[in-house]
Structure formats: structure tokens, C-alpha cells
Design an enzyme around this catalytic site. Structure first.
Site, mmCIF file in Angstrom:
data_model
loop_
_atom_site.group_PDB
_atom_site.id
_atom_site.type_symbol
_atom_site.label_atom_id
_atom_site.label_comp_id
_atom_site.label_asym_id
_atom_site.label_seq_id
_atom_site.Cartn_x
_atom_site.Cartn_y
_atom_site.Cartn_z
ATOM 1 C CG HIS A 160 -0.169 -0.005 2.532
ATOM 2 N ND1 HIS A 160 0.420 1.120 3.081
ATOM 3 C CD2 HIS A 160 0.097 -1.020 3.408
ATOM 4 C CE1 HIS A 160 1.000 0.803 4.223
ATOM 5 N NE2 HIS A 160 0.828 -0.478 4.453
ATOM 6 C CB SER A 234 1.327 6.115 -3.214
ATOM 7 O OG SER A 234 1.765 7.399 -2.836
ATOM 8 C CG ASP A 379 -1.751 11.466 -8.526
ATOM 9 O OD1 ASP A 379 -1.711 12.165 -7.487
ATOM 10 O OD2 ASP A 379 -1.342 10.300 -8.568
ATOM 11 C CG HIS A 408 -2.376 9.683 -4.912
ATOM 12 N ND1 HIS A 408 -1.275 9.495 -5.721
ATOM 13 C CD2 HIS A 408 -2.038 9.139 -3.704
ATOM 14 C CE1 HIS A 408 -0.324 8.881 -5.040
ATOM 15 N NE2 HIS A 408 -0.761 8.646 -3.821
#
Length: 437
Positions: A160, A234, A379, A408
Site C-alpha cells: 500500500h 504510491s 493526481d 491519487h
């Protein structure tokens, strides 16, 4: 034509005026924040020394003796603050006074929970397990079918992003897998070190190596993974690329969503450049201001974590009463970290990664690892240029897909089925090419 030209010039003038106002306001706001953060440094030195016997922060421009700097980001100590030196000089006695308190208490306290962190059972339960720390993770085993049990399944590791957890994947991709994929793939969704339900040790600097070693210790070695796909979002993209470079012969594919990648081109201050691009000191848009606030100001950011992360149970109850429903996983994950873990991961992984990403990507390019890069066209966290930068670096081994009108988070959240189908097609293409080879 003259009317069109006049309209264009008028809009251009308004844009310039707005940009000037934002720039001026940003200068004033961040000047005030510089002053407040420098003052809070003095306060936290006293509090930490008195309550813990520690006095650590990164306000000094020179590292203390014995600090290993090869894996630490320059942004930890090279953040601009026009008041820091003056205020710390004016209150210079605080260093000696705090050191005296620390010595009187015997120092230590590093292995315990910090006074400004949450001490609820779910946040500190990992401390009872001793030094043999493991990450929290969710594994979804393949269902019974044509695959010969676990041995015949393909493995996928999900990582994540910043201030998130494994829920980012278990709530989006896992429920939307096709029946064929449920039989073929074994999925691992990991809570990275310092986030979610994973350990948040105070004696850790949360470097890229720290994150990789914990993934190895928790998933790769215990489950004896000889090959695997990687999917990351990310901040997790930096960890995924580093992990893939270490296991270049084992990685079958990499899917990166909104990777924060800036070519360093041999720059000595690559980490500082990354910080300035990802968290520019501007008050607009609000998301950028929030990133700058939490990235540039160690003590102000710690105050925010003290108010919200430390009291996350109370805030969760309040929000549930107001909304009369369970919290969305993105909201719940925002407070499941400590300031220490988030601060160091931001600087040592996201910013510090700028120094090493080129080397890792070059390894993957040489090894021919297939990569897919996905990013939303709107984003506001990671500049869109990052995806094109990665394409230019990796070449034909990388495929870039830009999702129109996605930001995002909504590049995945809100389009879960479409995103999952995209993943499955990419994995299938890798399996097909392997079979042909």
C-alpha cells in the site's frame, strides 16, 4: 479575432494575479509555520526528556556522532526554516537542561511506546512479541480448482501507499477477482512497517532496507516464495521497485500505481528535489498544503498526530455517531500510524528513494522485468510526469496507462472492477509470454 485575444489576455491576467496572491499568501503562512515549529522544538525537547529520557529530533543541521547517514534522506536535516537556528540559539540552554534530565532518568525509553503515541491494545500488542517482529498481512489462498494446491499457484504481493494499510487492497481487488483468478493466484496484502496493524518500533528509522527486510521476514522466507508478482501504490512503489531489484530473478511482473519517481541524474540533493516537487510549500491546492505541512514540519506534524492518531479511538466513535455507519477504510487508515513511523517513511522512503531508484530501475531493465504503470490524470499528490519518467527509464519493458479524471486514490477506489480486470489481464499476458518462451 480581437475579441478572442482580449478574452485570452484577460484570463491570463486573472491567472497571474491569482498565482501571485497564492505565492504571497504561501510565503506568509509558511513563515509563521517556520516560527511555530522552531518554538515547538524547544517544548518537545523538555517533554521528551522529562517523560521518556530522550531528546531526539532533526532540527540540528549536523548529525550526532554515530548516526548512520548512508540510508537516511538529506531532507531530514536540510529542510528550510528561517527561525530554527535563531530560536534554538536563544534557548540554547534547553539542550543542556534536557540532556541533564535525560541523564538523571538514565536515558532509554526507546523500546517503549512514546508518550505522544496511542497506547491502546491494538496499537501496542506487537510489543508483547519480543524482538521477533512480523508484519501484519492478509493472505488469500487459491480456491480449489484445476490448480494443484498452493504449490501450483502464482503469488502476488500487494504493497500500500503512505498512511494506508492492506485494506487498500483487501477492500478493492480481493472481492473483485474473477473465478479463474481465485483459483490461480495466492494473494498477500501487507501492512508496511509502521502502518496499519504492523509494528511501529521507536528504534527504527524506516529506511527502504528496513521495509524490505520485514517483507522478507514476514512473507517471502516463511512462505518460500520462489516467484511472485508485485502490485504497489504510491510510497509502496518505491519499496516494490527496491524489492524487485533484490529479487530480479524471482519477480514475474510489477504493477505500479502513481509511483513517485524523479530521475536524479547524479544530483547530490536528489532527495531535497523530490521533497520540493511532492510537497511544495504552497497553500493551494489544499492537498498539497497538507503534504507540505506534514513533510516540512517535524514538530507541527507531531502535534497533529498527538491530537488525531493518539486519540483515534475517540475520533472513530465520533465519526460513527455522526455518519451512522462504519468508517471507510481510507479514513480509518489515516490514523493507524505514529508520527515517528510516518515521518521517517516519508523522508527515508519517498524522498530518500530518489537517490536509488535509478539504480534499481536499471537493474530491472537489464533483467527484462515487465512493468505496468498506472496513474490518474488528475493526481494532485504525485505529478503525472513521474509515470512518463519511468517509461523513459525502463523503455519497452514498461507500459504506461493514464486513467482520465482519476486522482491519487480514485485510480483504484471507485473503479475496483475495472482495475482488477486490468491486473488480471496483465498477469495473464506475463504467463502467456512465459509459456511461449
Amino acid at each position: 479575432m480581437p475579441k478572442f485575444s482580449a478574452t485570452f489576455m484577460a484570463k491570463r491576467g486573472v491567472t497571474r494575479a491569482a498565482d501571485f496572491i497564492i505565492t504571497l499568501l504561501s510565503f506568509i503562512v509558511f513563515l509563521v509555520l517556520d516560527f511555530l515549529d522552531a518554538l515547538l522544538c524547544v517544548l518537545y525537547r523538555f517533554m521528551d526528556a522529562f517523560l521518556e529520557g530522550t531528546t531526539s529530533c532533526y532540527c540540528s543541521s549536523s548529525p550526532p556522532a554515530g548516526e548512520k547517514s548512508d540510508e537516511l534522506s538529506e531532507t531530514l536535516r536540510r529542510r528550510k526554516n528561517v527561525f530554527r537556528r535563531g530560536i534554538l540559539g536563544a534557548f540554547g540552554f534547553t539542550h543542556h537542561f534536557a540532556a541533564g534530565i535525560k541523564n538523571a532518568r538514565g536515558g532509554g525509553g526507546r523500546g517503549k511506546n512514546r508518550w505522544s503515541d496511542c497506547g491502546c491494545e491494538s496499537c501496542v500488542s506487537w510489543m508483547k512479541k519480543g524482538n521477533d517482529l512480523r508484519l501484519h498481512f492478509v493472505v488469500r489462498e487459491p480456491s480449489k480448482g484445476d490448480i494443484d494446491g498452493k504449490e501450483g499457484a502464482e503469488n502476488v504481493i500487494f504493497l500500500h501507499g503512505f498512511i494506508a494499510s492492506s485494506s487498500f487492497w483487501t477492500q478493492t481487488v480481493f472481492p473483485n477477482l474473477s473465478e479463474d483468478s481465485r483459483q490461480k493466484y495466492r494473494l498477500f496484502a501487507v501492512d508496511l512497517l509502521g502502518f496499519g496493524k504492523s509494528p511501529k518500533p521507536m528504534d527504527c528509522l524506516y529506511t527502504i532496507r528496513d521495509h524490505i527486510e520485514m517483507i522478507e521476514r514476514t512473507v517471502i522466507i516463511p512462505f518460500q516464495l520462489k516467484s511472485f508478482h508485485l502490485v504497489a501504490h504510491s510510497m509502496g512503489c518505491v519499496v516494490a521497485v527496491a524489492l524487485a531489484a533484490n529479487y530480479s530473478k524471482s519477480v514475474k511482473s510489477i504493477t505500479l500505481i502513481a509511483p513517485p519517481y524523479f530521475p536524479c541524474s547524479g544530483e547530490d540533493n536528489a532527495s531535497v528535489t523530490a521533497l520540493e516537487k511532492l510537497a511544495a510549500r504552497r497553500v493551494w491546492p489544499p492537498l498539497l498544503f497538507g503534504s507540505a505541512f506534514m513533510s516540512w514540519y517535524e514538530h507541527l506534524g507531531r502535534c497533529v498526530c498527538f491530537l488525531f492518531c493518539r486519540n483515534h479511538r475517540a475520533w472513530e466513535r465520533i465519526l460513527k455517531l455522526i455518519t451512522r455507519r462504519d468508517l471507510h477504510f481510507l479514513v480509518a487508515d489515516m490514523t493507524r500510524h505514529t508520527h515517528h513511523s510516518a515521518w521517517h517513511s516519508m523522508h527515508n522512503v519517498i524522498c530518500g528513494g530518489a537517490k536509488v531508484m535509478d539504480e534499481y530501475l536499471e537493474t530491472l531493465r537489464i533483467c527484462g522485468v515487465k512493468m505496468k504503470v498506472i496513474q490518474g490524470s488528475k493526481d494532485q499528490v504525485v505529478p503525472l510526469e513521474c509515470s512518463s519518467n519511468m517509461k523513459m527509464k525502463v523503455g519497452d519493458n514498461a507500459e504506461v496507462k493514464v486513467i482520465a479524471n482519476a486522482d491519487h486514490s480514485s485510480v483504484v477506489v471507485g473503479r475496483e472492477e475495472e482495475f482488477t480486470r486490468d491486473l488480471e489481464q496483465f498477469w495473464a499476458s506475463i504467463t502467456t509470454s512465459d509459456n511461449v518462451a
